[in-house]
Design an enzyme around this catalytic site. Structure first.
Site, PDB file in Angstrom:
ATOM      1  N   ASP A   1      -3.269   4.336   2.865  1.00  0.00           N
ATOM      2  CA  ASP A   1      -3.588   4.671   4.258  1.00  0.00           C
ATOM      3  C   ASP A   1      -3.261   6.138   4.506  1.00  0.00           C
ATOM      4  O   ASP A   1      -2.154   6.580   4.204  1.00  0.00           O
ATOM      5  CB  ASP A   1      -2.753   3.827   5.238  1.00  0.00           C
ATOM      6  CG  ASP A   1      -3.280   2.419   5.401  1.00  0.00           C
ATOM      7  OD1 ASP A   1      -4.477   2.191   5.113  1.00  0.00           O
ATOM      8  OD2 ASP A   1      -2.504   1.543   5.815  1.00  0.00           O
TER       9      ASP A   1
ATOM     10  N   ASP B   1       0.857  -1.183   0.000  1.00  0.00           N
ATOM     11  CA  ASP B   1       0.000   0.000   0.000  1.00  0.00           C
ATOM     12  C   ASP B   1       0.897   1.238   0.000  1.00  0.00           C
ATOM     13  O   ASP B   1       2.119   1.117  -0.077  1.00  0.00           O
ATOM     14  CB  ASP B   1      -0.926   0.002   1.228  1.00  0.00           C
ATOM     15  CG  ASP B   1      -0.168   0.193   2.544  1.00  0.00           C
ATOM     16  OD1 ASP B   1       1.079   0.276   2.524  1.00  0.00           O
ATOM     17  OD2 ASP B   1      -0.830   0.277   3.588  1.00  0.00           O
TER      18      ASP B   1
ATOM     19  N   ASP C   1       1.384   4.816   2.340  1.00  0.00           N
ATOM     20  CA  ASP C   1       0.974   5.402   3.615  1.00  0.00           C
ATOM     21  C   ASP C   1       1.399   6.870   3.696  1.00  0.00           C
ATOM     22  O   ASP C   1       2.532   7.203   3.355  1.00  0.00           O
ATOM     23  CB  ASP C   1       1.640   4.645   4.783  1.00  0.00           C
ATOM     24  CG  ASP C   1       1.470   3.134   4.693  1.00  0.00           C
ATOM     25  OD1 ASP C   1       0.394   2.648   5.046  1.00  0.00           O
ATOM     26  OD2 ASP C   1       2.423   2.449   4.239  1.00  0.00           O
TER      27      ASP C   1
HETATM   28  P1  ATP Z   1       4.268  -2.338   2.911  1.00  0.00           P
HETATM   29  O1  ATP Z   1       5.329  -1.684   2.086  1.00  0.00           O
HETATM   30  O2  ATP Z   1       4.042  -3.745   2.549  1.00  0.00           O
HETATM   31  O3  ATP Z   1       2.998  -1.541   2.956  1.00  0.00           O
HETATM   32  P2  ATP Z   1       4.742  -1.229   5.470  1.00  0.00           P
HETATM   33  O4  ATP Z   1       5.932  -1.302   6.350  1.00  0.00           O
HETATM   34  O5  ATP Z   1       4.425   0.099   4.871  1.00  0.00           O
HETATM   35  O6  ATP Z   1       4.884  -2.353   4.393  1.00  0.00           O
HETATM   36  P3  ATP Z   1       2.082  -1.146   6.623  1.00  0.00           P
HETATM   37  O7  ATP Z   1       1.184  -2.288   6.956  1.00  0.00           O
HETATM   38  O8  ATP Z   1       1.617  -0.238   5.558  1.00  0.00           O
HETATM   39  O9  ATP Z   1       3.513  -1.772   6.324  1.00  0.00           O
HETATM   40  O10 ATP Z   1       2.292  -0.353   7.951  1.00  0.00           O
HETATM   41  C1  ATP Z   1       3.130   0.780   8.041  1.00  0.00           C
HETATM   42  C2  ATP Z   1       3.366   1.144   9.467  1.00  0.00           C
HETATM   43  O11 ATP Z   1       2.162   1.562  10.077  1.00  0.00           O
HETATM   44  C3  ATP Z   1       3.896  -0.022  10.292  1.00  0.00           C
HETATM   45  O12 ATP Z   1       5.018   0.431  10.995  1.00  0.00           O
HETATM   46  C4  ATP Z   1       2.816  -0.356  11.267  1.00  0.00           C
HETATM   47  O13 ATP Z   1       3.347  -0.638  12.528  1.00  0.00           O
HETATM   48  C5  ATP Z   1       1.997   0.908  11.306  1.00  0.00           C
HETATM   49  N1  ATP Z   1       0.579   0.550  11.459  1.00  0.00           N
HETATM   50  C6  ATP Z   1      -0.158  -0.171  10.610  1.00  0.00           C
HETATM   51  N2  ATP Z   1      -1.408  -0.314  11.067  1.00  0.00           N
HETATM   52  C7  ATP Z   1      -1.458   0.353  12.234  1.00  0.00           C
HETATM   53  C8  ATP Z   1      -2.474   0.606  13.211  1.00  0.00           C
HETATM   54  N3  ATP Z   1      -3.702   0.122  13.077  1.00  0.00           N
HETATM   55  N4  ATP Z   1      -2.151   1.343  14.281  1.00  0.00           N
HETATM   56  C9  ATP Z   1      -0.929   1.831  14.440  1.00  0.00           C
HETATM   57  N5  ATP Z   1       0.077   1.640  13.547  1.00  0.00           N
HETATM   58  C10 ATP Z   1      -0.177   0.905  12.481  1.00  0.00           C
HETATM   59 MN    MN Z   2       2.650   0.406   3.777  1.00  0.00          MN
HETATM   60 MN    MN Z   3      -0.434   0.731   5.562  1.00  0.00          MN
END
Ligand code: ATP
Ligand code: MN
Ligand code: MN
Length: 399
Positions: free
Chosen positions: A323, A204, A206
């Protein structure tokens, strides 16, 4: 004589937040194996085992050269008997029998497929599997009513299971920036998550949104969402107010200013030309394999309405998970640190804070239990300093 094991241990400290973990991984054969077992444990709601495998994998990710002999692992932290057996198996046989077995198991395959639907967690998938549902066609033929998120997830299954590229992330960033700027000038938007850590793809995109004047960010999310919706950029969105106060996360729960933390889970409709707009400077070949792949991947899911799959596969846009998080400026540094990841790095930061410093860290605040007070910070560097940790930049938080 030098005590070799001591030396190794001092090179690899036991908390991931004490280590620098870049994306350069010399031990992918081992870390892929351990990560798969972690994933399998997490999908079976065995979080403890999942974390153990994740910690073991993270230690190997931090090494500067490939492991070729078990003896090299002497003195390394976080390597339990189970993880060592897996590593040994890979060293001796080129693969771990347990991993291969797991990969091929019907249960694991079904869990992967079903939790691959946005909005479907391991509990739901588990329930469906118990009813004999192992695939998307079986799910569609079943009488299950899906919630709005799951419907969107199923509808855009292929797109959402295709990695998001940095170029696509940047294109989304431009759209989000335009949205927030037209809603409230002066807003700051920061790329967080995996792309901030330098990853080239992600599941995703963020973003963290804030405003330099405390309080101006209140009520921002619904306006941003309305703007995006009016321009046709959203296929799905769910905005939630901060659920932090209700969480069981421990004592780091400051009172009134906390309930303003908002987030939005969404699925963007990213026009292909928007993506090209930002990738003009890159070579065309970079985009081609991905497009080809998407065109030739048969859609497992019937697309909306009639005009059918043919048009769906040639559609001039793709669905991307996005997100959005809004934070007041006073909590920005905590939100930035908390949302940059990796997930294990975050978990280890909180464990370090609690076990080693008697502090409680969240994406909102840092509470010092000894002094019974909140510790302020306006940068990530200050938070690391409060925690007595050497500063680790985002690109080295890939534990
Ligand atoms: P990817 O590249 O696959 O998206 P990512 O490291 O960006 O990997 P994400 O699942 O998008 O992974 O999450 C990004 C960050 O946001 C992570 O550090 C996670 O701990 C934090 N995070 C995700 N969901 C929540 C939540 N509900 N509450 C607090 N922090 C969250
Ligand atoms: Mn992510
Ligand atoms: Mn995310």
């Amino acid at each position: 004589q030098v005590d070799e094991s001591k030396e190794v241990e001092s090179i690899v400290p036991s908390y991931a937040c004490q280590r620098r973990t870049t994306l350069e991984n010399h031990n992918t054969v081992f870390t892929d194996a351990l990560s798969l077992l972690a994933e399998s444990a997490e999908l079976s709601d065995e979080d403890g085992r999942g974390v153990a495998f994740r910690r073991a994998a993270a230690v190997l990710k931090a090494l500067h050269s490939p492991v070729t002999d078990l003896l090299q692992l002497r003195g390394l932290p976080c390597l339990g008997g189970h993880s060592l057996r897996v590593i040994k198996d890979v060293l001796e046989n080129g693969a771990s029998s347990e991993v291969e077995c797991t990969k091929q198991s019907e249960r694991f395959k079904a869990l992967k497929v079903l939790t691959g639907i946005f909005g479907v967690g391991s509990k739901t998938a588990e329930r469906w599997i118990r009813e004999g549902i192992h695939s998307l066609p079986q799910l569609q033929d079943s009488a299950h009513t899906l919630n709005r998120a799951q419907q969107a997830g199923l509808e855009h299954y292929d797109d959402l299971n295709q990695p998001v590229t940095k170029a696509e992330g940047d294109a989304i960033g431009e759209i989000v920036a335009k949205a927030v700027m037209s809603v409230l000038p002066g807003v700051q938007i920061t790329l967080i998550g995996g792309f901030r850590r330098g990853k080239l793809t992600g599941h995703d995109v963020d973003f963290l949104i804030t405003h330099p004047e405390e309080g101006r960010e209140v009520g921002l999310m619904p306006k941003v969402v309305s703007w995006l919706e009016s321009k046709g950029f959203l296929l799905y969105q769910k905005t939630t107010r901060n659920s932090y106060l209700e969480s069981k996360d421990g004592p780091a729960r400051p009172s009134s200013n906390m309930d303003r933390f908002e987030r939005c889970f969404s699925i963007f409709k990213l026009p292909e030309d928007a993506k090209q707009g930002t990738t003009q400077t890159e070579t065309l070949t970079e985009d081609t394999p991905e497009d080809t792949c998407r065109l030739t991947t048969p859609s497992l899911v019937k697309d909306e309405g009639s005009e059918s799959t043919k048009r769906a596969n040639l559609k001039p846009w793709r669905a991307v998970r996005v997100d959005l998080v809004v934070s007041p400026i006073s909590q920005f540094a905590f939100a930035l640190l908390g949302w940059t990841g990796s997930k294990l790095f975050e978990r280890e930061l909180r464990r370090w804070a609690g076990h080693e410093k008697a502090m409680s860290l969240s994406s909102h605040a840092l509470y010092d239990n000894t002094q019974s007070k909140y510790l302020r910070a306006s940068s990530e560097e200050e938070i690391f300093a409060h925690l007595g940790l050497e500063y680790i930049p985002p690109s080295e938080r890939n534990a």
